[in-house]
Design an enzyme around this catalytic site. Structure first.
Site, PDB file in Angstrom:
ATOM      1  N   GLU A   9      -1.366   6.149  -0.765  1.00  0.00           N
ATOM      2  CA  GLU A   9      -1.282   6.338   0.680  1.00  0.00           C
ATOM      3  C   GLU A   9      -1.582   7.770   1.085  1.00  0.00           C
ATOM      4  O   GLU A   9      -2.082   8.022   2.180  1.00  0.00           O
ATOM      5  CB  GLU A   9       0.114   5.938   1.179  1.00  0.00           C
ATOM      6  CG  GLU A   9       0.239   5.897   2.690  1.00  0.00           C
ATOM      7  CD  GLU A   9       1.509   5.210   3.154  1.00  0.00           C
ATOM      8  OE1 GLU A   9       2.100   5.688   4.134  1.00  0.00           O
ATOM      9  OE2 GLU A   9       1.899   4.206   2.539  1.00  0.00           O
ATOM     10  N   ASP A 109       2.602   3.350  -0.243  1.00  0.00           N
ATOM     11  CA  ASP A 109       4.068   3.380  -0.261  1.00  0.00           C
ATOM     12  C   ASP A 109       4.645   1.975  -0.308  1.00  0.00           C
ATOM     13  O   ASP A 109       4.117   1.042   0.311  1.00  0.00           O
ATOM     14  CB  ASP A 109       4.605   4.115   0.964  1.00  0.00           C
ATOM     15  CG  ASP A 109       4.349   5.613   0.879  1.00  0.00           C
ATOM     16  OD1 ASP A 109       3.853   6.073  -0.165  1.00  0.00           O
ATOM     17  OD2 ASP A 109       4.651   6.320   1.854  1.00  0.00           O
ATOM     18  N   TYR A 335      12.404   7.402  -2.890  1.00  0.00           N
ATOM     19  CA  TYR A 335      11.683   6.982  -1.684  1.00  0.00           C
ATOM     20  C   TYR A 335      12.637   6.871  -0.497  1.00  0.00           C
ATOM     21  O   TYR A 335      13.623   6.134  -0.552  1.00  0.00           O
ATOM     22  CB  TYR A 335      11.010   5.637  -1.960  1.00  0.00           C
ATOM     23  CG  TYR A 335      10.161   5.128  -0.833  1.00  0.00           C
ATOM     24  CD1 TYR A 335       8.916   5.686  -0.573  1.00  0.00           C
ATOM     25  CD2 TYR A 335      10.598   4.074  -0.021  1.00  0.00           C
ATOM     26  CE1 TYR A 335       8.134   5.211   0.456  1.00  0.00           C
ATOM     27  CE2 TYR A 335       9.817   3.591   1.007  1.00  0.00           C
ATOM     28  CZ  TYR A 335       8.582   4.163   1.242  1.00  0.00           C
ATOM     29  OH  TYR A 335       7.804   3.694   2.274  1.00  0.00           O
TER      30      TYR A 335
END
Length: 981
Positions: A9, A109, A335
């Site tokens: 990404e 992601d 994350y």
């Protein structure tokens, strides 16, 4: 040899993947837009490269704000490149179409948005027909090299990701349908009758706004009530303790949430209880019981944003940016865009390794607690922490195995917050001994009961990680109704109620939302759920996702639907008007947050394969058609709502002025007919706040105000005046651009502000006037009826406010600081520039900071051209109101560069006379500075005539300067002349 294309990404993630794969897949060669070795090609997007749009045959270009072209519900969606990232898109597509690339890996992601970014790129690369290359999904929840290698060993199939793909597409298309149709329909509705009133709505943003509006409505309607509490101080042998009166027979009243066991609603009754109890001995009974307090759960994004807002005042947007930086750049957090607060069940060994990393880190305030957890073997399987059923696409936010360095202060604060929570979750619960003491004064039916609660921390457990801040929280208790350390009472002892007082209080309205509480309300779709387990059950029905909630709040602030005051979020008049409209049109899905929460729940069901994409999209299309149909059919003058009655009377007849959906209108005096006076609530697309409407009525003018938009959509600033119309025999609303009026009519201008400095053209004083900063000689004044100077510069230039301090700096040094919020009228893009005095052009122009890129070479036989520092097709000084900008000359680059004037030297100072020195001091001073100091003296000694502020009444010191008893404000500069050298 065939190769696999990996699409990340962001460029930073692509680099991480390359570093992780190099030990196992061989060295990569670096190219301009990708990395490559014998097995892999690794490239990346930069967020969204492609967005959806209606097909050409369904795309309304002319008349898109008209009901005639609504609703727009295309049978399919086409794709278009995002303008600013076309180059990157072409580079990624080029790799995807390579013949030697036989497989793609989606490494965007882990989540709905990452899935959509990849799928749209893949579709765009295929063109008219599918690309036809197999796809695998890399699912990364941590960015450490080992986690990335593990992810490549466990690639997911395209079939496994179908539910997430359907939800991602559906969310994007639903947002388009509701946003485009809703915004165009509401704008068309509000723009009927002339003007252009942009009214944006959205599938998530508008229901979020409804939460804020509903809370503000409760606050405005709240009627405070008086009540009393009775507080006592009891004297025991071991010391004093407090107590608060309560009614042991009290029962909860479902119809009155303000009722409490410790509240009395009559002052006489409260004083009677106090008088009857004062000086009496009490019979004491008490009960002690142990209790525990468990640590909070691990953070998901929303709970982290709420905590950071409450502790540090960080906005949700700031917290997300910091967490993303700690994840991407520093590799210090997992994350962050997650809605899970648990870890996978196989993560116990990793948690232990993380504790070992923290124990060996340089964080002296946290490392000892990590060592305690390791030595005490605190990390064990525990469903509250390790539970696969509570892990969705990502697990909770925790520290990675990589100790960070070089963190900013804000990053360090957020990292500490996450580390403390990670440590605390493994520690034992805090243990308290809670004592409830009842002190009964009097006998039988006449007895009065006072309650005291004591709370003693026995074992701090996880509170030790938070130190004194949390461990000593029980010491904050006051007045007998909260936990505190209690002095003991001996068996059979009867303490004396020495002091007993009735304390008068008022009920309070609900608090306004902060970002922390608004995020919580979005999470539960507005349903007030305090219990944590119940809140988890509601989470799937929230508004938006953890990753999008910050952007939703920022969008509402940018559209001026809400504003921040300190930590409070307050809805504007524009927000109330939108909610009134949606409620009147009965568009419940956008005006009720809980109904929209159902959509988010359905998207979550789709991710799990429990709901079909077609069913969901049919519901969205039906709602869109119903919304547009309602807007088309409804009469604007009959929209119901909770409208205000203004206190200021009608300027025409003195009658009562009331609000309706579109206007503030006179309804006449009691028993008399209305005179016809009214004015629109939203002239030129800007909605009056009720207090602004009051001011306009009472003072006949207000402003200057910004936020107006011309019919062409350009922003402008203006005063608003109520002016009598001789033909209509009534008042009407008009825009007043101040300075233009004076120039055209010859009306004399009187400056009331202190001068900002010397005019760079003629040396006279520069003042604020209307929407501009002007030379005193550029407008007609009593001292000089005919203007002789042209200096003028706008207060707002291309949407950038220019503060007085910047103009003072411009006049003193030749240019302002670098200002960052100019918006080009041609490209609509923001740019940075200094405002600088251009002596050759005789006006203020833009001066740009040197570019970090070398200048482009001119084409053969051509000459390089540049726009004279007016950059956005206009000079800074010429821009005002909504007038069209003057044409800009183009000149050779060298000549244009030469136009930037050297900084002006400040005017030389002159020694003041003894008379003037007695007022402003003995240091040499220029005339503008002398006038400024003189004004400071005048204001400090209140020497302005109360009946005429423009007239100065001289004291003994000023009389020596003026040579008379009084002087007008416009005489001051001239009177100082003989006293300055």
């Amino acid at each position: 040899m065939s190769k696999t294309l990996v699409i990340a990404e962001k460029p930073s993630v692509a680099q991480d993947i390359v570093r992780a794969l190099t030990p196992v897949a061989g060295k990569f060669d670096k190219h301009d837009e990708h990395f490559e070795n014998e097995q892999y090609v690794v490239t990346s997007a930069v967020g969204h490269l492609v967005e959806i749009q209606a097909p050409e045959e369904f795309d309304v270009k002319r008349g898109k704000w008209s009901f005639a072209n609504l609703p727009v519900i295309p049978p399919r969606f086409d794709l278009k490149p995002v303008d600013k990232t076309k180059t990157r898109l072409n580079a990624v597509v080029k790799q995807a179409r390579r013949k030697d690339v036989t497989q793609l890996i989606n490494a965007c992601d882990a989540g709905r948005e990452g899935e959509l970014i990849f799928r749209l790129i893949e579709q765009y690369a295929g063109g008219a027909k599918p690309l036809g290359k197999p796809v695998k999904r890399l699912w990364l929840q941590s960015m450490t090299p080992q986690a990335i290698r593990d992810g490549f060993d466990k690639l997911r199939s395209n079939e496994q990701m179908q539910g997430l793909h359907d939800a991602a597409r559906s969310r994007s298309e639903a947002d388009w349908l509701v946003g485009i149709n809703g915004t165009r329909a509401m704008t068309a509705f509000n723009s009927q009758g002339g003007g252009f009133f942009l009214t944006t709505v959205g599938r998530v943003q508008t229901p979020t706004l409804s939460l804020v509006v509903e809370r503000e409505e409760k606050i405005r309607k709240f009627i405070s009530r008086d009540y009393w509490e009775i507080h006592a101080s009891f004297a025991a042998q071991a010391g004093e303790y407090p107590g608060k009166w309560f009614d042991p027979q009290w029962k909860k009243n479902p119809d009155d949430a303000e009722q409490r066991a410790d509240r009395v609603w009559s002052e006489a009754q409260a004083r009677a209880i106090a008088d009857a109890s004062r000086g009496q001995s009490a019979t004491v009974t008490e009960e002690s019981r142990p209790t525990t307090q468990a640590p909070g759960q691990l953070f998901d994004l929303t709970s982290l944003q709420r905590e950071a807002n409450g502790k540090f005042g960080f906005s949700a947007k700031t917290t997300l940016a910091l967490a993303q930086s700690l994840y991407e750049r520093h590799k210090a957090l997992t994350y962050p865009r997650t809605d899970s607060r648990a870890l996978p069940e196989d993560y116990v060994p990793v948690a232990k390794q993380t504790l070992e990393m923290l124990a060996g880190s340089g964080m002296a305030h946290l490392a000892p607690h990590a060592r305690t957890a390791i030595e005490g073997n605190y990390v064990r399987p525990n469903k509250r922490i390790f539970d696969n059923a509570k892990v969705s696409d990502h697990f909770a936010i925790i520290p990675t195995l990589q100790a960070p360095s070089g963190l900013s202060e804000a990053e360090q604060k957020l990292y500490d917050l996450v580390v403390r929570r990670f440590l605390a979750v493994f520690f034992p619960s805090a243990e308290y001994l809670v004592t409830t003491r009842i002190s009964k004064v009097g006998q039988a039916a006449q007895a009065h009961h006072f309650k005291t609660e004591g709370k003693v921390l026995v074992k701090p457990g996880w509170l030790a990680i938070y130190g004194k801040e949390a461990a000593d929280e029980v010491q904050d208790a006051k007045e007998g109704d909260k936990g505190q350390n209690l002095v003991p009472v001996q068996l059979g002892e009867q303490p004396l109620a020495e002091q007993v007082d009735a304390k008068g209080l008022k009920t309070k309205p609900p608090a306004r939302y902060s970002e922390a509480t608004l995020l919580g309300a979005m999470e539960s779709a507005g349903k007030q759920v305090e219990d944590e387990s119940m809140r988890e059950a509601m989470q799937e029905k929230g508004l938006g996702t953890p990753a999008t909630r910050a952007a939703t709040i920022e969008g509402l602030l940018a559209e001026k639907y809400m504003l921040r005051e300190g930590r409070e979020i307050i809805p504007t008049a524009k927000a109330f008007q939108l909610m009134t409209l949606l409620r009147g049109l009965e568009v419940k899905e956008l005006s009720r947050a809980d109904l929209t929460g159902e959509w988010e729940y359905k998207l979550a069901q789709m991710e799990k394969g429990l709901l079909s994409r077609d069913t969901f999209m049919q519901e969205i299309a039906a709602m869109t058609e119903r919304m547009v149909k309602k807007a088309k059919e409804y009469d604007r003058d009959t929209i119901p709502g909770d409208y205000a009655t203004l206190a200021a009377p009608c300027p025409n007849c003195g009658g009562v002025v009331k609000e309706n959906y579109r206007r503030y209108a006179c309804v006449g005096k009691p028993g008399e007919e209305a005179c016809g006076f009214s004015f629109g609530k939203s002239p030129a697309g800007r909605t009056f706040e009720p207090q602004e409407a009051e001011q306009l009525l009472s003072e006949r003018k207000i402003g200057p105000l910004d936020g107006f938009r011309s019919k062409a959509g350009w922003p402008f600033t203006s005063e608003i005046v109520l002016k009598y119309d001789d033909e209509a025999h009534n008042y009407k609303l008009e825009f007043d651009f101040g300075d233009a009026k004076a120039e055209e009519t010859g009306e004399l201008v009187e400056f009331v502000d202190e001068p900002l400095g010397a005019c760079p053209i003629c040396g006279a004083e520069v003042h604020e006037h209307g929407n501009n900063y002007v030379c005193a000689k550029s407008v007609p004044t009593a001292a000089q009826p005919v203007p002789s100077c042209t200096f003028k510069s706008g207060k707002i230039i291309l949407q950038q406010p220019v503060e007085r301090a910047q103009v003072e700096k411009l006049l003193a040094t030749g240019k302002t600081d670098l200002l960052e919020k100019f918006v080009s009228m041609r490209t609509r893009r923001a740019f940075k520039a200094h405002l600088a005095w251009d002596a050759e052009a005789g006006k203020v122009n833009f001066e740009f900071a040197p570019s970090k890129f070398p200048p482009r070479k001119p084409a053969a036989g051509g000459t390089t051209k540049t726009i004279a520092a007016g950059a956005s097709r206009t000079s800074a000084g010429a821009l005002k109101g909504t007038k069209k900008p003057a044409a800009v000359k183009k000149a050779p680059a060298k000549k244009a560069a030469a136009k930037t004037a050297a900084p002006r030297k400040p005017a030389a100072g002159k020694a003041p006379s003894p008379q003037l020195a007695a007022v402003i001091g003995t240091e040499p001073v220029a005339r503008p500075a002398a006038v400024k100091k003189l004004w400071e003296y005048i204001k400090a000694h209140e020497l302005q005539d109360p009946k005429d502020k423009r007239s100065i009444v001289a004291d003994d010191k000023l009389r020596a300067v003026f040579g008379k008893d009084r002087a007008g404000m416009f005489e001051l500069a001239g009177l100082l002349g003989p006293h300055l050298g």
